[in-house]
Write an enzyme that holds these catalytic residues in place. Structure first.
Site: not given
Ligand code: GLY
Ligand code: MN
Ligand code: MN
Length: 446
Positions: A43, A250, A267, A278, A357, A361, A368, A391, A395, A413, A415
């Site tokens: 609940d 992720h 991230d 982001d 990737h 975005h 996103h 970004e 890897y 990464r 970004e």
């Molecule tokens: N944090 C998700 C991305 O970088 O797209």
């Molecule tokens: Mn991103």
């Molecule tokens: Mn990100």
């Protein structure tokens, strides 16, 4: 305490007014639903976050609320905003918090009319009667799909009374998505704040990093920085991955220990007024990159810088991706990660072993964010006011025995969040350091 929408009523009213012509030209109404509380277990519920489109257009933050926008009769007239919200209920409010109520929806949120949500079934048919099209987020909220289908069906059954049910349902995505893609002043102010807090948290995390800490300690520190400054928290699950964990795109388990000699990838982005930052930064746990780590880092940084330079009016997300890929492939060849020429690595897409990737975005209310990526089948050319990420990363799995040992278990990464302006890219996340020396110094200097 009365609830006031943030940023302000005018912002939401201007957003609704920007839809006025489309709605009138198509004799269409738009219906949005704020969503419901979701059970976490037994609940208890997750903290409520309203549907992104719904909040963007209304400022309302409550569960169980619905908004209709009905076109005005005259050109230039803003759409009529009809709200359905939970009725005031002092007994329930003692347990689960204040409600805005219909009167509050009018007085505090600028609704032209407002009713208790329990009246939806009886009022919805007459509200949509006579319009050709109903725009809604099709399939996103089953309760909304059902309410509309039921209302249309009830009008059809009453056609001898002169009722005229809408003939078409339209997907609202593009209509609001295009508006959200071009940031208005309030959207940009919120994004700047979200990104500013995100950058500050990254700096705090760099300063705090020590071997022996746990990933969740870094996560907690970052989210504390967000919250203590008034952010609602992270705009998405914070990714805090050390060593080989950083090669999982992720990774949100965040429960491993930081070891000397590893690179930590973070991230994380704060949410501010329902807009999300982001940012990703990667730094050495010990405050000093190994030679191989630094070499990988410099390749990713060069790709990030080149990608950002391509974020110009008329450029595109595809063009940024290609720019970054070129730099990454040259680096992959130079570091000897793949024994092939850069052109071959690019053309045969061999890089996908280390870069799987895309590079960018849209960024906004959703991390996103919405907005079309192509127009007429072509990559969409950038226009001022759009915000996107750049970004790139590399890897290299710890179990990849095809590369020299010193390269294994490294995820990097970098970004940034970039605003397209007529004068060139503006890096909104510029306050988060990314030069290798600077990042090292922050970790070492505390
Ligand atoms: N944090 C998700 C991305 O970088 O797209
Ligand atoms: Mn991103
Ligand atoms: Mn990100």
């Amino acid at each position: 305490m009365p609830r006031r929408p943030s940023p302000d009523l005018e912002t939401y009213s201007a957003r609704r007014s920007r839809l006025a012509d489309s709605l009138r030209d198509e004799n269409a109404v738009l219906v949005l639903y704020g969503g419901e509380l979701r059970t976490r277990s037994n609940d208890t519920e997750f903290r409520f976050r309203p549907d992104s489109d719904f909040h963007y257009m209304t400022g309302l933050e409550e569960p169980g609320a619905l908004a209709l926008l009905l076109p005005g009769a005259q050109p230039g007239e803003p759409p009529r905003f009809v709200a359905f919200v939970r009725p005031r209920d002092p007994a329930a409010e003692v347990w689960s918090g204040r409600r805005v109520g219909p009167q509050g929806a009018i007085e505090q949120f600028g609704a032209d009319e407002a009713y208790a949500i329990d009246e939806l079934a009886t009022r919805l048919p007459e509200l949509i009667d006579g319009y050709d099209t109903v725009y809604l987020p099709i399939g996103r909220w089953p309760a909304l799909d059902t309410a509309l289908a039921t209302a249309i069906h009830s009008l059809r059954r009453r056609n001898r009374e002169g009722c005229s049910p809408p003939r078409r349902l339209g997907e609202v995505g593009d209509l609001i998505g295009e508006d959200r893609l071009h940031k208005d002043a309030a959207a940009l102010a919120s994004l700047r704040r979200a990104i500013e807090l995100s950058a500050a948290a990254h700096i705090a995390a760099m300063r705090a990093t020590r071997a022996g800490m746990w990933e969740y300690e870094i996560e907690a520190l970052i989210e504390y920085e967000f919250r203590r400054q008034g952010s609602s928290g992270p705009g998405y699950g914070s990714i805090v991955g050390t060593g080989d964990n950083a090669t999982i795109l992720h990774y949100v388990d965040n429960r491993d220990q930081l070891r000397e000699g590893e690179v930590l990838l973070v991230d994380a982005g704060a949410e501010w007024d329902y807009f999300s930052g982001d940012i990703t930064r990667s730094w050495p746990v010990s405050g000093r990159f190994s030679a191989e780590q630094r070499a990988v880092y410099e390749v990713v940084l060069a790709a990030n810088v080149a990608g950002i330079a391509a974020a110009e009016v008329g450029g595109s997300i595809d063009a940024i991706h290609e720019t970054c890929l070129k730099v990454l492939c040259e680096g992959i060849a130079e570091l000897g990660l793949i024994d092939a020429k850069p052109d071959a690595i690019l053309e045969q897409r061999l890089y996908r072993r280390f870069y799987m990737h895309r590079t960018s975005h849209w960024l906004g209310v959703d991390v996103h964010d919405v907005g079309r990526y192509t127009l007429g089948g072509d990559p969409r050319p950038f226009a001022p006011g759009q915000v996107l990420t750049v970004e790139p990363g590399l890897y290299i799995s710890a179990s990849d025995e095809s590369v020299a040992e010193g390269f294994r278990g490294i995820g990097v990464r970098i970004e940034d969040d970039v605003l397209i302006t007529a004068a060139g890219p503006e890096v909104l996340s510029a306050k988060a350091p990314k030069a290798a020396d600077e990042v090292e110094a922050l970790v070492r200097g505390g």
